[in-house]
Design a protein around this motif. Structure first.
Motif, PDB file in Angstrom:
ATOM      1  N   UNK A 208      49.954  43.697  44.556  1.00  0.00           N
ATOM      2  CA  UNK A 208      51.288  44.066  45.005  1.00  0.00           C
ATOM      3  C   UNK A 208      52.312  43.081  44.486  1.00  0.00           C
ATOM      4  N   UNK A 209      53.155  42.577  45.367  1.00  0.00           N
ATOM      5  CA  UNK A 209      54.240  41.692  44.965  1.00  0.00           C
ATOM      6  C   UNK A 209      53.824  40.231  44.827  1.00  0.00           C
ATOM      7  N   UNK A 210      52.632  39.906  45.257  1.00  0.00           N
ATOM      8  CA  UNK A 210      52.145  38.529  45.162  1.00  0.00           C
ATOM      9  C   UNK A 210      51.383  38.308  43.870  1.00  0.00           C
ATOM     10  N   UNK A 211      51.259  37.036  43.475  1.00  0.00           N
ATOM     11  CA  UNK A 211      50.403  36.702  42.337  1.00  0.00           C
ATOM     12  C   UNK A 211      48.928  36.684  42.745  1.00  0.00           C
ATOM     13  N   UNK A 212      48.667  36.673  44.048  1.00  0.00           N
ATOM     14  CA  UNK A 212      47.309  36.827  44.569  1.00  0.00           C
ATOM     15  C   UNK A 212      47.092  38.275  44.964  1.00  0.00           C
ATOM     16  N   UNK A 213      45.877  38.748  44.798  1.00  0.00           N
ATOM     17  CA  UNK A 213      45.522  40.075  45.269  1.00  0.00           C
ATOM     18  C   UNK A 213      44.904  39.949  46.659  1.00  0.00           C
ATOM     19  N   UNK A 214      45.248  40.833  47.579  1.00  0.00           N
ATOM     20  CA  UNK A 214      44.622  40.767  48.904  1.00  0.00           C
ATOM     21  C   UNK A 214      43.142  41.097  48.818  1.00  0.00           C
ATOM     22  N   UNK A 215      42.365  40.571  49.750  1.00  0.00           N
ATOM     23  CA  UNK A 215      40.944  40.895  49.805  1.00  0.00           C
ATOM     24  C   UNK A 215      40.613  41.500  51.171  1.00  0.00           C
ATOM     25  N   UNK A 216      39.655  42.405  51.164  1.00  0.00           N
ATOM     26  CA  UNK A 216      39.201  43.081  52.378  1.00  0.00           C
ATOM     27  C   UNK A 216      37.749  42.695  52.630  1.00  0.00           C
ATOM     28  N   UNK A 217      37.518  42.013  53.729  1.00  0.00           N
ATOM     29  CA  UNK A 217      36.177  41.563  54.091  1.00  0.00           C
ATOM     30  C   UNK A 217      35.610  42.493  55.145  1.00  0.00           C
ATOM     31  N   UNK A 218      34.457  43.050  54.892  1.00  0.00           N
ATOM     32  CA  UNK A 218      33.742  43.863  55.876  1.00  0.00           C
ATOM     33  C   UNK A 218      32.523  43.070  56.322  1.00  0.00           C
ATOM     34  N   UNK A 219      32.465  42.769  57.616  1.00  0.00           N
ATOM     35  CA  UNK A 219      31.420  41.877  58.118  1.00  0.00           C
ATOM     36  C   UNK A 219      30.936  42.346  59.482  1.00  0.00           C
ATOM     37  N   UNK A 220      29.738  41.949  59.821  1.00  0.00           N
ATOM     38  CA  UNK A 220      29.207  42.196  61.159  1.00  0.00           C
ATOM     39  C   UNK A 220      28.477  40.942  61.623  1.00  0.00           C
TER      40      UNK A 220
END
Length: 233
Positions: A208-220
């Motif tokens: 998106x607008x950041x130089x970092x990409x967001x990450x999605x963590x799926x955990x249990x």
């Protein structure tokens, strides 16, 4: 449990947060480089647990209020780099929240972390990571713990992983690089360290607008930490 971690690049990507949470059904949102004075109390059904107060660019953690209850919050100032002394962008580099899982009747810890920038040495960042992980043990010894964020550690992660495992944690990278601003510094900057969790997947989300990409963590929560007959978080 789904957790999104996102370095907002000096708050520039803040307008994307509601859409991210809704699109991916996030239960927890961990932010770095956010303007803590302008954060809303809620984002797409997630409640602000806390934000750091002593940083020019701060950290924040949001959680789903109908799933969790915030029990305790702790921020931590870590060993400073020269960059920190000169520009003073961040004093508190770790923000942790102990959450009570309402449905499963247990507590977990989730933390947002932002290591010193690339102008610092890897040894300093390892010191910061080690100190942060030790502090999380003190916040809730033996509790399942997940620390996500911008580790600013694009190379020699094998050695970092050895050090983290020696503390009883695991290092898990996302499925694609998370930083793309500079050609020679592209790589995995944003990832997770965990104990007592099974990390099912970490997915790098579109930029998106950041130089970092967001990450999605799926955990249990790991079976060894879950009560007998309990379902995973």
């Amino acid at each position: 449990m789904k957790v999104i971690s996102y370095n907002l690049r000096k708050h520039r990507a803040a307008t994307e947060l509601a859409e991210l949470v809704e699109a991916h059904g996030a239960d927890v949102l961990c932010l770095q480089e956010c303007d803590t004075t302008g954060l809303p109390a809620e984002i797409a059904g997630l409640r602000l647990a806390e934000a750091t107060q002593r940083n020019r660019l701060g950290l924040a953690v949001y959680y789903r209020a109908n799933t969790f209850r915030a029990v305790e919050v702790r921020s931590l100032a870590l060993k400073k780099s020269l960059h920190d002394y000169v520009l003073k962008p961040a004093e508190e580099r770790m923000l942790a929240v102990r959450l009570f899982d309402i449905d499963h009747g247990r507590e977990i810890i989730v933390a947002s972390f932002h290591a010193a920038p690339l102008t610092a040495l890897n040894s300093l960042r390892r010191h910061q990571i080690r100190t942060a992980l030790s502090a999380l043990q003190n916040l809730g010894e033996g509790l399942p713990t997940l620390m996500v964020g911008d580790y600013n550690y694009p190379v020699f992660k094998e050695y970092l992983g050895q050090k983290i495992r020696a503390q009883g944690y695991e290092l898990t990278l996302s499925d694609a690089r998370t930083y793309t601003r500079y050609r020679f510094f592209r790589g995995h900057y944003d990832f997770a360290t965990s104990s007592g969790f099974d990390i099912e997947r970490i997915r790098t989300l579109p930029q998106g607008l950041s130089d970092h990409l967001p990450i999605l963590i799926t955990a249990k929560v790991s079976d060894s930490h879950a009560p007998v007959g309990d379902d995973a978080a």
